[in-house]
Design an enzyme around this catalytic site. Structure first.
Site, PDB file in Angstrom:
ATOM      1  CD  GLU A 104      -0.533   8.343   1.592  1.00  0.00           C
ATOM      2  OE1 GLU A 104      -1.359   8.446   2.503  1.00  0.00           O
ATOM      3  OE2 GLU A 104      -0.838   8.001   0.436  1.00  0.00           O
TER       4      GLU A 104
ATOM      5  CG  HIS B 202      -2.188   9.782  -3.192  1.00  0.00           C
ATOM      6  ND1 HIS B 202      -2.139   9.486  -1.857  1.00  0.00           N
ATOM      7  CD2 HIS B 202      -1.888  11.104  -3.289  1.00  0.00           C
ATOM      8  CE1 HIS B 202      -1.827  10.582  -1.181  1.00  0.00           C
ATOM      9  NE2 HIS B 202      -1.676  11.579  -2.028  1.00  0.00           N
TER      10      HIS B 202
ATOM     11  CD  GLU C 215      -2.832   6.916   5.132  1.00  0.00           C
ATOM     12  OE1 GLU C 215      -1.809   7.387   4.626  1.00  0.00           O
ATOM     13  OE2 GLU C 215      -3.943   6.917   4.566  1.00  0.00           O
TER      14      GLU C 215
ATOM     15  CG  ASP D  90      -3.012   5.744  -2.593  1.00  0.00           C
ATOM     16  OD1 ASP D  90      -3.300   6.541  -1.689  1.00  0.00           O
ATOM     17  OD2 ASP D  90      -1.836   5.459  -2.876  1.00  0.00           O
TER      18      ASP D  90
ATOM     19  CE1 TYR E 298       1.054   5.534  -6.578  1.00  0.00           C
ATOM     20  CE2 TYR E 298      -1.208   5.094  -5.911  1.00  0.00           C
ATOM     21  CZ  TYR E 298       0.096   5.396  -5.582  1.00  0.00           C
ATOM     22  OH  TYR E 298       0.449   5.567  -4.270  1.00  0.00           O
TER      23      TYR E 298
ATOM     24  CD  GLU F   7      -5.285   8.224   0.923  1.00  0.00           C
ATOM     25  OE1 GLU F   7      -4.341   8.203   0.104  1.00  0.00           O
ATOM     26  OE2 GLU F   7      -5.121   8.075   2.146  1.00  0.00           O
TER      27      GLU F   7
ATOM     28  CG  HIS G 126      -3.406  10.910   4.555  1.00  0.00           C
ATOM     29  ND1 HIS G 126      -3.357  10.264   3.355  1.00  0.00           N
ATOM     30  CD2 HIS G 126      -3.748  12.197   4.272  1.00  0.00           C
ATOM     31  CE1 HIS G 126      -3.649  11.110   2.378  1.00  0.00           C
ATOM     32  NE2 HIS G 126      -3.875  12.288   2.921  1.00  0.00           N
TER      33      HIS G 126
HETATM   34 FE   LIG Z   1      -2.521   7.796  -0.526  1.00  0.00          FE
HETATM   35 FE   LIG Z   2      -3.195   8.120   2.864  1.00  0.00          FE
END
Ligand SMILES: [Fe+2]
Ligand SMILES: [Fe+2]
Length: 345
Positions: free
Chosen positions: A220, A122, A186, A89, A126, A119, A223
């Site tokens: 995702e 994301h 992806e 990511d 995390y 992204e 994407h």
């Molecule tokens: Fe992502």
């Molecule tokens: Fe992505």
């Protein structure tokens, strides 16, 4: 053929949408959403915006307790998968603007911008997971593992080399390779990791992390569809670019990625996670690769694999009745943020 970056200021650009092209067009850069050529891109933009979510709204207190009770091999898998996802990511956030500079359709630029933003969200998720679930020293190790684990280092270098090849040598062929690399990332690279989390979720463990992953996967999927759309349009507009050598090269990229992903999936699960045997991982990744290649008009690599080997993953990851294929959705099926039912997660 050398590709030129689009001009930032272009007073002689074309406003006529009929002249618009995904690459090599003469764009003014003006985002005129009432004057678009690629309608799928504006629909996708809305779909992506409707998917907005905030990682911290998902509670993770129970996950910290569950994490402490995981078996050592489950815990190691959890850590290594997070490490890989963190790398992917971050890499996407950093690299997507490099592609966007060469895309000459503002409605597609818009989608790539939202993708870049997602992204980054994301990555934020995390950080939140590591803060909430893992002890500090583990957190630190996970942030280093992408370069200290030799499997990860090799995989991460493979994908980044493809991206860097385009940066160093901005030809149309290298752009197509970079687009393919994105599509593979992806559509293949996330999936062993995702299914590991769903396998834990199926056992009632780490359900907060699983919810985060579901939201990430929902993004995702858009994407993946975005890169399908970009690839298909470039192919339609520039059939001469797609020589049999290039097609063979793109398929070989997929084959290498599949081999890496299977090896990786088997390494992190060590044949010890219920529902994720070595054989199932092998079949699952090959099945996904067939689906991905079909969608962009390339011949599949594994005709012998015709059945999804873990249908439960699809049901498990499905949120709010979302369709896994953007291009097969009807307009009325787009998710609306107001329809999100947080209790169902
Ligand atoms: Fe992502
Ligand atoms: Fe992505």
């Amino acid at each position: 053929m050398e590709l030129e970056k689009k001009k930032l200021f272009n007073e002689h650009g074309d406003r006529d949408w009929g002249k618009r092209r995904i690459i090599g067009g003469n764009t003014t850069n003006l985002i005129e959403l009432n004057n678009v050529k690629y309608e799928w891109a504006t629909k996708m933009y809305r779909s992506m915006m409707n998917n907005f979510w905030i990682p911290e709204e998902i509670p993770l207190a129970q996950d910290a307790k569950d994490y402490a009770l995981l078996s050592p091999s489950e815990r190691q898998s959890y850590d290594k998968i997070l490490s890989f996802l963190i790398f992917l990511d971050s890499l996407q956030t950093a690299n997507l603007p490099n592609i966007n500079e060469y895309i000459t359709a503002p409605e597609v630029n818009l989608c790539l911008t939202v993708q870049t933003f997602q992204e980054a969200v994301h990555s934020q998720s995390y950080s939140y997971i590591l803060d909430s679930v893992c002890p500090a020293e583990v957190r630190d190790r996970i942030y280093n593992e992408w370069r200290e684990d030799k499997h990860l280092l090799r995989r991460n270098r493979f994908i980044t080399d493809l991206y860097e090849r385009f940066i160093a040598e901005s030809t149309t062929e290298n752009l197509l390779r970079t687009i393919m690399a994105n599509y593979i990332l992806e559509g293949i690279y996330f999936y062993s990791g995702f299914s590991f989390f769903y396998a834990l979720g199926r056992q009632g463990k780490l359900l907060g992390t699983v919810s985060e992953i579901k939201y990430i996967q929902r993004d995702e999927l858009t994407h993946l569809a975005l890169f399908q759309g970009i690839f298909r349009e470039i192919r339609k507009e520039n059939p001469e670019m797609f020589t049999s050598e290039l097609d063979a090269d793109l398929r070989l990229m997929m084959q290498t990625a599949v081999e890496h992903e299977i090896e990786w999936g088997q390494y992190i699960t060590a044949n010890s996670i219920p529902g994720l045997s070595n054989e199932i991982i092998d079949q699952y990744i090959k099945f996904l690769s067939n689906e991905r290649l079909k969608k962009i008009g390339l011949d599949i690599l594994y005709p012998e694999v015709v059945e999804h080997p873990m249908k439960w993953v699809e049901n498990f990851s499905n949120m709010n009745g979302m369709k896994t294929d953007f291009f097969e959705q009807k307009v009325t099926n787009y998710s609306k943020s107001s329809n999100l039912n947080w209790d169902e997660l």
